[in-house]
Design an enzyme around this catalytic site. Structure first.
Site, PDB file in Angstrom:
ATOM      1  CG  LEU A  41     -28.348  22.834  22.128  1.00 54.81           C
ATOM      2  CD1 LEU A  41     -27.500  23.826  22.912  1.00 54.81           C
ATOM      3  CD2 LEU A  41     -27.911  21.401  22.373  1.00 54.81           C
ATOM      4  CG  ASP A  42     -28.558  23.265  16.384  1.00 49.38           C
ATOM      5  OD1 ASP A  42     -29.179  24.079  15.680  1.00 49.38           O
ATOM      6  OD2 ASP A  42     -27.727  22.456  15.929  1.00 49.38           O
TER       7      ASP A  42
END
Length: 936
Positions: A615-616
């Site tokens: 995701l990040d």
């Protein structure tokens, strides 16, 4: 009555002819057979035509022809040539065919001549080769009848080219019609619709006449045909092409033609090896060196030639280890919608999606020079649309992608002419071939070089020249496939390290892929077992990676891809084992220095270590680059880029002092609050020191007014100006973390008290005396009296750290026993992981926000917002698990399928990686929304 007399006379004549021939056959004792072709219902060719049989019969050879009403030349023609028509061909010592022979039809101890398609260890034909070895058959492969210079002597090549060219012109007309353009190509039918090639050529000449009269739609623009190679296949195709109004140009003129060429004619370009092959080191091309060491070369075809080709007619021979004309990653770039000036538009007519319209892969070598063509089309279904996401559509000419025709028996569409030509080429070698006695040791035979070079197997083993086939089989990990319960055959092995919070969506996504087998390892065996029980065919193992390093390396060596979901600090160790074992690896974490140091060794070993596909980092990269590249392709400039991302509890479950619950590593969440940060703001570098300063000045975020959000910078944002290719115009570049308002204020007291210290503490040694959280807090305050009144303790905390409410609400002032894990950080992480865990009926939330400042060529400025919001599923996968696990799973499958071929330490920053990943995530319902604000 007259007809009956004529029939009897003919029969007597035939009987007399056969009787006369018998004496010659008995005298010479040479018997051959022409077998019935049964590999395809369309196969109408034969290795030898009636005229060739007649010559052999006159030479005293007995020729048996298996009956077939499908053969282009009727049985009567062979009978009149002197052949015997009968089902049983076991009398023949040599059996001639064209295509592969069914295993159950192989007669032991015979010599067979046909195209076996085994010399590259083609997996689909390995059972055939095994049967040939088992039955001690001598196999002569036409493809390998070569002279001493290596030139093929017997081939259908020319008519493969003729039929292929007719087919692709036919298909081009249908494809353009589906795109909204009627063209003269609509008058051309498939090759097998014509009685002979002359009739097909006439239809093509009629088409060319209309093109010369200017009847091509202006909306299509100039059409360029690229022919690879100059051999028989290419020559046959170009003979047909020359029936059209054409002009040939060299490769370096293709772009100019694509931009400015005429529409009253077509443009052709013959591409030789020297036009696109060059040394990896130093450039240049040497034919002799290339033939000996093809691995030293790369192909620039997809960069210099393919972007300007409307139709590619591929007729080159591809050998294992040679560079590919178009790899799978190349295809992704070539087949995405292009914003190029040479793709014309016309009012009322749709524009073309990209310049490349069609590929005729006459070589029909699955996975070969056109890598994405991994299975042949057929005469029944001659075309498929292939798009940049590897979807194939054989039922429609409408939709994205390129039209592909890759029929592996193309010449059978012009069967008589193909048979005549092939027989003429084969006949000079028949006298040598029919001497073969497969029951004799090969060493006792005396074949001329062309035939000797073509003997693949004899006496139950591969001949010396073809021992490499077994090596290729082993290198390709060819093995007998085995059934996995509840699944189809699996031959791609994925090892998943870690069975924690984000592993379930990864396993679930990979489990859908029927050609993938999955093993999950965890030091918490119950977690791995839970996944294995949930998904049939998934195996589970106990593994402590820090204690069983030998076992870890062994497991890495058995896998094709390792997905590491372990803590960040362990990825480097896993990567070392993967590189050593030549196994690919995927992580969702930031690349670290330990992994970066493996780049050169990984490249040498042919290993991909793919990082930052969660995701990040991960989805944040994909969405950022999609926007940035789109702006740049349209002539815009990105002046500012601000991004925030975070995983949160859904608002209704944010009922604690931190306004936070843990959907991924608690240690990582807490440790990040101590990190240093660096970013670019209005042209100035801003640096925040580590140790807790990050929490001192959070930024209020109002892009989603219904949420009370704050954010703080994350690590070094300045490097992304270069990684994202933002250039000198960027004045602001910041990447940060999202939390609910109040998080930073609540985390600071823990920092000040030393509860997030990653260094060991004497009180927290696992074998030390028992301790409660209240006692630990008292010690952290430097107090000696552990029996201090509760209210006095709170007052001391207020004096020292400014607040006691957060610690109190989290139970850190209670007499709860501490599970001691050496460091305050690990001890607190363990405590909060349980205290602030999601309940089964609770859900989490992922929020990602990009704010992109754009300056367009006309001076206008745009502020574009990209919002990516995902809620978790109560009783299902969390939002964090889905947005980390699924992209990691997609990346692993892309490596397995050859969609990602870059080797070394890789980041997902190129369109051929992030675009298909985004498309597949969107198919999972993981989508973003955009807003635009224009600034005067």
């Amino acid at each position: 009555m007259m007809r009956l007399l004529q029939s009897r006379a003919a029969a007597c004549c035939t009987k007399e002819t056969i009787t006369k021939s018998f004496s010659r056959w008995r005298h010479h004792g040479r018997v051959i057979a022409i077998r019935r072709e049964d590999q395809s219902v369309w196969e109408r060719r034969a290795a030898l035509g009636p005229s060739h049989v007649q010559k052999l019969v006159k030479q005293g050879v007995k020729v048996i022809v298996q009956p077939s009403n499908r053969r282009a030349y009727p049985m009567q023609a062979y009978l009149q040539a002197g052949a015997i028509i009968q089902e049983d061909i076991s009398e023949a010592s040599v059996i001639f065919g064209v295509k592969q022979v069914p295993i159950d039809a192989l007669i032991p101890g015979k010599t067979y001549c046909f195209f076996s398609h085994t010399i590259k260890a083609q997996e689909s034909n390995m059972p055939l080769l095994d049967a040939i070895l088992e039955k001690k058959i001598r196999l002569i492969d036409y493809e390998r009848i070569i002279d001493e210079r290596g030139a093929r002597q017997v081939a259908f090549g020319k008519y493969a080219g003729v039929a292929g060219m007719v087919n692709i012109l036919h298909g081009l007309g249908l494809r353009l019609l589906a795109l909204g353009h009627h063209t003269p190509f609509m008058h051309i039918g498939p090759a097998h619709n014509y009685r002979n090639s002359s009739m097909a050529r006439q239809a093509i000449r009629d088409c060319g006449y209309e093109i010369a009269l200017g009847m091509m739609p202006k909306s299509i623009g100039p059409l360029t045909f690229v022919f690879t190679g100059s051999g028989n296949v290419s020559q046959g195709a170009q003979e047909v092409f020359q029936e059209l109004p054409i002009e040939y140009v060299p490769p370096e003129m293709l772009r100019k033609v694509a931009e400015h060429g005429s529409q009253n004619k077509l443009y052709g370009c013959e591409v030789s090896r020297s036009d696109h092959l060059e040394r990896r080191e130093g450039g240049g091309f040497d034919a002799k060196e290339y033939d000996e060491f093809p691995e030293r070369y790369i192909s620039t075809f997809s960069q210099k030639i393919a972007p300007y080709a409307s139709v590619i007619v591929n007729g080159i021979y591809w050998a294992v280890g040679s560079p590919k004309l178009i790899s799978i990653p190349d295809a992704k770039n070539l087949l995405r919608p292009a914003n190029t000036p040479w793709l014309p538009t016309s009012k009322g007519s749709p524009s073309l999606p990209h310049r490349m319209l069609a590929i005729c892969d006459i070589s029909a070598d699955p996975g070969g020079s056109i890598e994405f063509m991994n299975e042949c089309t057929t005469i029944d279904t001659p075309f498929c649309l292939y798009d940049a996401d590897r979807n194939k559509d054989t039922k429609s000419f409408k939709g994205p992608g390129v039209l592909v025709c890759s029929i592996d028996n193309m010449p059978t569409q012009i069967p008589r002419e193909a048979t005549d030509m092939f027989g003429e080429l084969l006949t000079p070698f028949v006298s040598d071939i029919i001497k073969s006695d497969a029951k004799k040791p090969l060493e006792e035979e005396n074949f001329a070089y062309p035939i000797k070079s073509a003997i693949i197997a004899s006496n139950g083993k591969l001949t010396d020249n073809y021992q490499y086939i077994q090596e290729l089989r082993e290198a390709n990990n060819y093995r007998s496939r085995h059934k996995i319960e509840g699944r189809s055959d699996a031959d791609k092995k994925v090892l998943v390290l870690g069975a924690g919070m984000v592993s379930a969506p990864l396993v679930e996504w990979l489990h859908r892929e029927k050609d993938v087998s999955i093993t999950v390892c965890s030091q918490v065996k119950e977690e791995a077992d839970r996944l294995a029980n949930q998904y049939a065919g998934v195996d589970s193992l106990y593994l402590n990676v820090t204690e069983s390093t030998d076992h870890l390396q062994e497991l890495c060596g058995k896998a094709d891809v390792v997905v590491s979901l372990l803590p960040y600090s362990l990825h480097g160790m896993v990567a070392k084992y993967c590189v050593a074992e030549k196994t690919h690896m995927v992580t969702a974490s930031y690349v670290n220095d330990e992994i970066s140091a493996l780049h050169d060794e990984a490249r040498r070993n042919g290993v991909t270590i793919m990082n930052e596909v969660g995701l990040d980092p991960g989805i944040d990269h994909f969405l950022a680059l999609e926007c940035i590249h789109e702006v740049q392709e349209k002539g815009g400039v990105v002046e500012s880029f601000v991004s925030f991302c975070g995983g949160l509890p859904a608002p209704e479950h944010s009922d604690n002092a931190l306004r936070y619950k843990f959907s991924w590593s608690p240690r990582g969440v807490l440790l990040n609050t101590l990190s240093a940060a660096k970013y670019l703001s209005k042209g100035q570098i801003v640096e925040i020191s580590g140790g807790g300063d990050l929490m001192s000045n959070p930024k209020s975020l109002d892009f989603l007014p219904g949420f009370a959000l704050e954010g703080f910078p994350n690590r070094d944002s300045t490097k992304y100006a270069e990684l994202y290719g933002l250039g000198r115009d960027i004045h602001t570049c910041l990447r940060g973390t999202i939390r609910y308002k109040g998080f930073s204020e609540s985390i600071q007291p823990m920092q000040l008290l030393g509860l997030i210290d990653p260094e060991p503490h004497s009180l927290l040694h696992p074998s030390g005396p028992d301790l409660t959280w209240r006692q630990l807090v008292i010690h952290m305050l430097g107090l000696v009296d552990t029996s201090i009144f509760y209210e006095n303790l709170k007052q001391k905390l207020v004096e020292r750290i400014g607040d006691a409410d957060c610690l109190e609400s989290l139970g850190l002032l209670d007499e709860t026993p501490v599970v001691k894990l050496n460091t305050p950080l690990d001890t607190l992480s363990h405590y909060l992981a349980n205290r602030l865990a999601f309940e089964r009926n609770e859900r989490d939330l992922v929020i990602l926000r990009h704010e992109v400042g754009i300056r367009w060529q006309d001076g206008r400025r745009e502020e574009r917002g990209i919002n990516f919001v995902v809620y978790g599923q109560p009783h299902g996968h969390s939002a964090m698990a889905m947005t980390v696990g699924k992209p990691a799973a997609i990346a692993a499958k892309m490596i397995l399928d050859g969609e990602i071929q870059e080797r070394g330490v890789v980041l997902p920053f190129t369109p051929d990686i992030y675009r298909p990943m985004l498309q597949r995530l969107r198919a999972e319902g993981l989508t973003a929304t955009e807003t635009t604000k224009w600034i005067q």
